[in-house]
Design a protein around this motif. Sequence first.
Motif, PDB file in Angstrom:
ATOM      1  N   GLN A  26      -7.922   5.605   5.173  1.00 57.96           N
ATOM      2  CA  GLN A  26      -7.706   5.559   3.580  1.00 57.96           C
ATOM      3  C   GLN A  26      -8.962   4.942   2.941  1.00 57.96           C
ATOM      4  N   ILE A  37       2.284   2.324   1.711  1.00 60.30           N
ATOM      5  CA  ILE A  37       2.620   3.380   2.899  1.00 60.30           C
ATOM      6  C   ILE A  37       3.691   4.422   2.467  1.00 60.30           C
ATOM      7  N   MET A  71      -3.116   7.648  -6.136  1.00 57.59           N
ATOM      8  CA  MET A  71      -3.288   6.520  -5.186  1.00 57.59           C
ATOM      9  C   MET A  71      -4.480   5.496  -6.213  1.00 57.59           C
ATOM     10  N   ASP A  76      -2.031   3.579  -8.341  1.00 55.74           N
ATOM     11  CA  ASP A  76      -1.295   2.530  -7.708  1.00 55.74           C
ATOM     12  C   ASP A  76      -2.297   1.328  -7.769  1.00 55.74           C
ATOM     13  N   PHE A  89       3.845  -1.751  -1.530  1.00 60.85           N
ATOM     14  CA  PHE A  89       4.937  -1.060  -2.063  1.00 60.85           C
ATOM     15  C   PHE A  89       5.073   0.232  -1.219  1.00 60.85           C
ATOM     16  N   HIS A 116       4.217   9.821  -3.601  1.00 63.31           N
ATOM     17  CA  HIS A 116       2.977  10.440  -2.596  1.00 63.31           C
ATOM     18  C   HIS A 116       3.749  11.318  -1.571  1.00 63.31           C
ATOM     19  N   VAL A 156      -7.810  -4.017  -0.986  1.00 62.88           N
ATOM     20  CA  VAL A 156      -6.812  -3.215  -0.711  1.00 62.88           C
ATOM     21  C   VAL A 156      -6.801  -2.917   0.830  1.00 62.88           C
ATOM     22  N   TYR A 201      -3.693  13.694  -5.276  1.00 66.71           N
ATOM     23  CA  TYR A 201      -2.985  12.695  -4.444  1.00 66.71           C
ATOM     24  C   TYR A 201      -4.134  11.337  -4.581  1.00 66.71           C
TER      25      TYR A 201
HETATM   26  N1  TRP Z   1      -2.484   7.190   0.888  1.00 65.05           N
HETATM   27  C1  TRP Z   1      -1.857   6.010   1.587  1.00 65.05           C
HETATM   28  C2  TRP Z   1      -1.646   6.626   3.004  1.00 65.05           C
HETATM   29  O1  TRP Z   1      -1.591   7.822   3.162  1.00 65.05           O
HETATM   30  C3  TRP Z   1      -0.541   5.418   0.891  1.00 65.05           C
HETATM   31  C4  TRP Z   1      -1.017   4.738  -0.306  1.00 65.05           C
HETATM   32  C5  TRP Z   1      -0.485   5.417  -1.808  1.00 65.05           C
HETATM   33  C6  TRP Z   1      -1.746   3.887  -0.781  1.00 65.05           C
HETATM   34  N2  TRP Z   1      -0.935   4.442  -2.632  1.00 65.05           N
HETATM   35  C7  TRP Z   1      -1.562   3.530  -1.913  1.00 65.05           C
HETATM   36  C8  TRP Z   1      -2.338   2.829  -0.021  1.00 65.05           C
HETATM   37  C9  TRP Z   1      -2.479   2.489  -2.517  1.00 65.05           C
HETATM   38  C10 TRP Z   1      -2.997   1.780  -0.416  1.00 65.05           C
HETATM   39  C11 TRP Z   1      -2.909   1.467  -1.823  1.00 65.05           C
HETATM   40  O2  TRP Z   1      -1.407   6.043   3.894  1.00 65.05           O
END
Ligand code: TRP
Length: 335
Positions: free
Chosen positions: A157, A9, A139, A142, A39, A44, A151, A135
């Motif tokens: 998302q 988040i 992600m 991650d 996490f 982000h 996920v 972005y």
């Molecule tokens: N992009 C997601 C959001 O805006 C946050 C996020 C960043 C995320 N990396 C991630 C969610 C990896 C799931 C997995 O809410």
Amino acid sequence: MRKRALTGIKPTGTPHVGNYVGAIRPALALTSKYDAYYFIADYHALTTVTDPVELTQLTYEVAAAWLAMGLDLNEVTLYRQSDVPEVFELSWILGCVAPKGLMNRAHAYKAIVAEAERQGRRGVDATVNMGLYGYPVLMAADIILMSSDVVPVGQDQAQHVEIARDLAEKFNFIFGDVLTVPQVSIRPTAATILGRDGRKMSKSFGNVLPLFAESDELLATIRRFKTDSTAPDEPKEPESTGLFQIYREIASPGETEKVKDALEGGRMSWMGLKDVTFELLDHFLVEPRQRYRDLMSDPGQIRRILLEGAEKARPEAVDLLARVRTSIGREDYER
Ligand code: TRP
Ligand code: ADP
């Protein structure tokens, strides 16, 4: 080996009920079956949050929200994205297999372009930074860094997880079978919780029901939820308001059925729905609110928890990165 669940988040605003029922709660439900890595995506947030004090504060708020809502540190590795810097190296490598056209189609960027066009502005180059444009690559990093299998996220998302799948598959095609291809997990009844104005509840729309509001603010915000003009004794469409969506996620199936029947049968007014939703949420949040307040009064403790999480996550990250480096030709890499 147990499969892995991962979600993030970003700390761009105070956590809201949409985050909770759409992402936090479904993610916590997975922890009995999966190895969980959750996490705070602080880098982000850097695409929009440029005040350092605010970034720190919001990072702690999101961490405290996870913990207050029941995250068990024995079951979940909770960490801050930037404490696991391996992700940024992987992000670059994935960027090198990411078609530019895929980024053009990513919805956050596309929405900005569409808005500029609507306002008759020419182009967005002056307002969109590279962080925002790339972005989805960070992600994907991650997700892929921790070899995630599932996920859990809200509907907004889904496209980003799809991009992560595409990049993992593309990398594997070029460099060999190194990366786990992730799958999205969305709770259908909470995929998109509607906010006060009837649009998706989102920090960026200013239409949220804050998760840790005190009772009086909670009531005032619930009262301000937009409902249609159906008369109190006319049949109503429960799904037309975020309040029913929220009620359903928290209440028992029996209670939900009763409220749904009453709304559809013209035996409950919208005001009645607002009252029962407030009662339910206010009661449900008594303990989480207290835990949240306690945590936020001791930021040092939150920092320690996040650092301990990063210590657990990093060896996994280093291991995957070693395999990635070898596969792209860094034969000199020694662990
Ligand atoms: N992009 C997601 C959001 O805006 C946050 C996020 C960043 C995320 N990396 C991630 C969610 C990896 C799931 C997995 O809410
Ligand atoms: P916001 O849109 O408010 O900025 P985030 O992008 O930080 O929220 O979302 C964090 C998590 O919460 C993501 O998994 C996202 O899909 C989920 N989420 C956010 N808003 C909603 C909503 N209205 N309904 C369901 N899930 C949501």
